[in-house]
Design a protein around this motif. Structure first.
Motif, short mmCIF file in Angstrom:
data_model
loop_
_atom_site.label_atom_id
_atom_site.label_comp_id
_atom_site.label_asym_id
_atom_site.label_seq_id
_atom_site.Cartn_x
_atom_site.Cartn_y
_atom_site.Cartn_z
N ILE A 105 0.82 -1.22 0.00
CA ILE A 105 0.00 0.00 0.00
C ILE A 105 0.85 1.27 0.00
CG2 ILE A 105 -1.82 1.29 1.20
CD1 ILE A 105 -2.72 -1.38 -0.06
N TYR A 106 1.85 1.33 0.86
CA TYR A 106 2.64 2.55 0.99
C TYR A 106 4.11 2.34 0.65
CZ TYR A 106 -1.42 4.08 3.68
OH TYR A 106 -2.68 4.39 4.08
N HIS A 107 4.71 3.38 0.08
CA HIS A 107 6.17 3.46 0.00
C HIS A 107 6.71 3.77 1.39
CE1 HIS A 107 6.46 3.26 -4.31
NE2 HIS A 107 5.66 4.28 -4.49
N GLU A 108 8.02 3.69 1.50
CA GLU A 108 8.68 4.02 2.77
C GLU A 108 8.30 5.42 3.26
OE1 GLU A 108 10.42 2.17 4.85
OE2 GLU A 108 10.02 0.49 3.50
N ASP A 109 8.13 6.35 2.33
CA ASP A 109 7.85 7.75 2.71
C ASP A 109 6.37 8.00 3.02
OD1 ASP A 109 6.58 7.75 0.27
OD2 ASP A 109 7.91 9.21 -0.67
N GLY A 110 5.56 6.92 2.98
CA GLY A 110 4.15 7.09 3.35
C GLY A 110 3.23 7.42 2.18
N SER A 111 3.80 7.64 0.99
CA SER A 111 2.95 7.88 -0.18
C SER A 111 2.46 6.53 -0.73
CB SER A 111 3.73 8.64 -1.25
OG SER A 111 4.82 7.86 -1.69
N TYR A 112 1.34 6.56 -1.45
CA TYR A 112 0.83 5.32 -2.03
C TYR A 112 1.78 4.76 -3.08
CZ TYR A 112 -3.87 5.83 0.01
OH TYR A 112 -4.93 5.92 0.86
N THR A 113 1.86 3.43 -3.14
CA THR A 113 2.58 2.79 -4.25
C THR A 113 1.75 3.01 -5.52
OG1 THR A 113 1.40 0.70 -3.94
CG2 THR A 113 3.47 0.98 -2.73
N ASP A 114 2.37 2.81 -6.67
CA ASP A 114 1.65 2.99 -7.94
C ASP A 114 0.44 2.09 -8.01
OD1 ASP A 114 3.64 4.74 -8.56
OD2 ASP A 114 4.59 3.46 -10.10
N GLU A 115 0.58 0.84 -7.55
CA GLU A 115 -0.53 -0.08 -7.65
C GLU A 115 -1.67 0.33 -6.73
OE1 GLU A 115 0.32 -4.26 -7.15
OE2 GLU A 115 -1.62 -4.77 -8.04
N ALA A 116 -1.35 0.71 -5.49
CA ALA A 116 -2.40 1.15 -4.55
C ALA A 116 -3.08 2.40 -5.10
CB ALA A 116 -1.81 1.40 -3.17
N GLU A 117 -2.28 3.32 -5.60
CA GLU A 117 -2.80 4.56 -6.19
C GLU A 117 -3.79 4.24 -7.32
OE1 GLU A 117 -1.83 7.74 -5.26
OE2 GLU A 117 -3.17 8.63 -6.76
N ALA A 118 -3.41 3.30 -8.18
CA ALA A 118 -4.28 2.94 -9.31
C ALA A 118 -5.59 2.32 -8.84
CB ALA A 118 -3.54 1.98 -10.25
N ILE A 119 -5.52 1.53 -7.79
CA ILE A 119 -6.75 0.89 -7.26
C ILE A 119 -7.63 1.92 -6.56
CG2 ILE A 119 -7.65 -0.77 -5.60
CD1 ILE A 119 -5.13 -2.48 -6.13
#
Lengths: 246, 246
Positions: free
Chosen positions: B229-243
């Motif tokens: 769900i999240y990158h290390e920095d707390g932003s969404y991963t590309d896949e989570a973002e797309a979903i």
């Protein structure tokens, strides 16, 4: 002096070249699966008893002996593999720690001991239906890979029989059998506690699973972070490198 | 004109702001779990019947309606949530596609239909033992989160009862219940086919699982690539973002 059969060769069991192992492409060679299981398995450090069922040439006991002073009993049903495992133990001067015993896990002799082990490990045959050609071609490999001499249920039952209450059972298998494994573990009161999936590389389905259960444990399963083996370019990931060559 | 209770608010169900949804922090608000389940679930595109058990405010039927022309039946046991789900369906002009039905999944009225659905979805209560304080404080949230009105076995039994032979059952849950889920699925002849673990970020244990089973299916489970769900920095991963926002 170690005697080798014509089809055998001497390899290193570990990347630091401190441990040698006899293998045979036509009888038994250890795989990544065994290395990952040995790495995944909890071991008591100072004392205790470990049982490895279907030990093959003894790769798992050899690797575990580097991390524990516990005694290890290594069992296999094939006399040819027992011979190999015994020579491997002797060649590495581990006779004091590792006992190699020929036996059928469905009916182990009484001195193996019921409810007697802190840890039981097994890298069982993966495939339920043997291909006829393979069956005919090579009996050694067929027995190691296919459920001709024991089913998954036989394996789980034997793990349960020999592990202490509260002791750990650690198995490597294919994801396609996860439902069978979990159902059988529950049937035999082995409660899954740690489950890790191994992925060949990112974006692929898992092709291996490592599972640890506790006899008579409470339900509380943890799904560990995935283990990736290869980078996109085919080189080992740092974690795989550390396990395999570390 | 949509009427809102005092504790309700109007949110967007989707990032493109084409779909509105009534929520209430004290009664029911949809979670990431529901979004991931809707995304994970197989849907027939042109026709068919889908059943969503424990629909809450109807989030899963609303999201699925964007991907299928199948009719969707949304069931919940709580009258207050049924009211919310009905208004959500009307507000989005989906009355032709989504039927909202008040009912107890342990005993659904005959016209829901046995063996009648191509797909059954459920985001069930996760926790078996309710904390007393939570029980006393908020009945709506307690019923949605804890197994006070239905157990996991009730849920699995209902899925089995209403899905067609060969139809799919799709559930989101916690990894700690995987063994229970798989054992119950087997008991009720729902064979797990696809299993995906959701990890909050790299290096952590999974905190959610998505599982799809086929009624009367053959054993053949695939473990899909992990979903972070999240990158290390707390932003969404590309896949989570797309979903989530796609």
């Amino acid at each position: 002096m170690t005697e080798l059969y014509d089809d055998e060769r001497l390899d290193y069991a570990t990347a630091d070249k401190t441990m040698k192992i006899i293998q045979s492409p036509s009888v038994f060679s250890f795989s990544l699966d065994a290395i990952l299981l040995a790495n995944f398995t909890y071991v008591p450090i100072k004392r205790g008893r470990i049982l490895d069922l279907g030990t093959g040439n003894g790769i798992i006991p050899l690797l575990l002996s580097r991390r524990t002073h516990a005694t290890i009993t290594a069992v296999d049903i094939q006399p040819r593999l027992i011979s190999m495992a015994k020579r491997n133990v002797e060649m590495n001067d581990l006779q004091e720690q590792i006992a190699v015993v020929e036996g059928d896990l469905k009916d182990l002799q009484p001195d193996i001991g019921h409810s007697n082990y802190d840890v039981v490990t097994c890298n069982p045959p993966y495939f339920s239906t043997p291909a006829k050609t393979e069956l005919n071609q090579n009996e050694h490999l067929t027995i190691a890979r296919h459920e001709v001499r024991c089913t998954l249920e036989d394996v789980v039952k034997a793990c349960k029989l020999h592990v202490k209450p509260g002791g750990k059972v650690s198995v490597v298998h294919r994801p396609g059998r996860l439902v069978d494994i979990i159902s059988l573990f529950r049937t035999y009161k082995l409660e899954p506690k740690r489950l890790r999936f191994v992925y060949p590389k990112k974006g692929r389905e898992a092709n291996m699973l490592l599972i640890e259960a506790i006899r008579d444990g409470q339900a509380d399963l943890k799904i560990l972070p995935p283990l990736y083996i290869y980078h996109e370019d085919g080189s080992y990931t740092d974690e795989a490198e550390a396990i395999i060559h570390g």
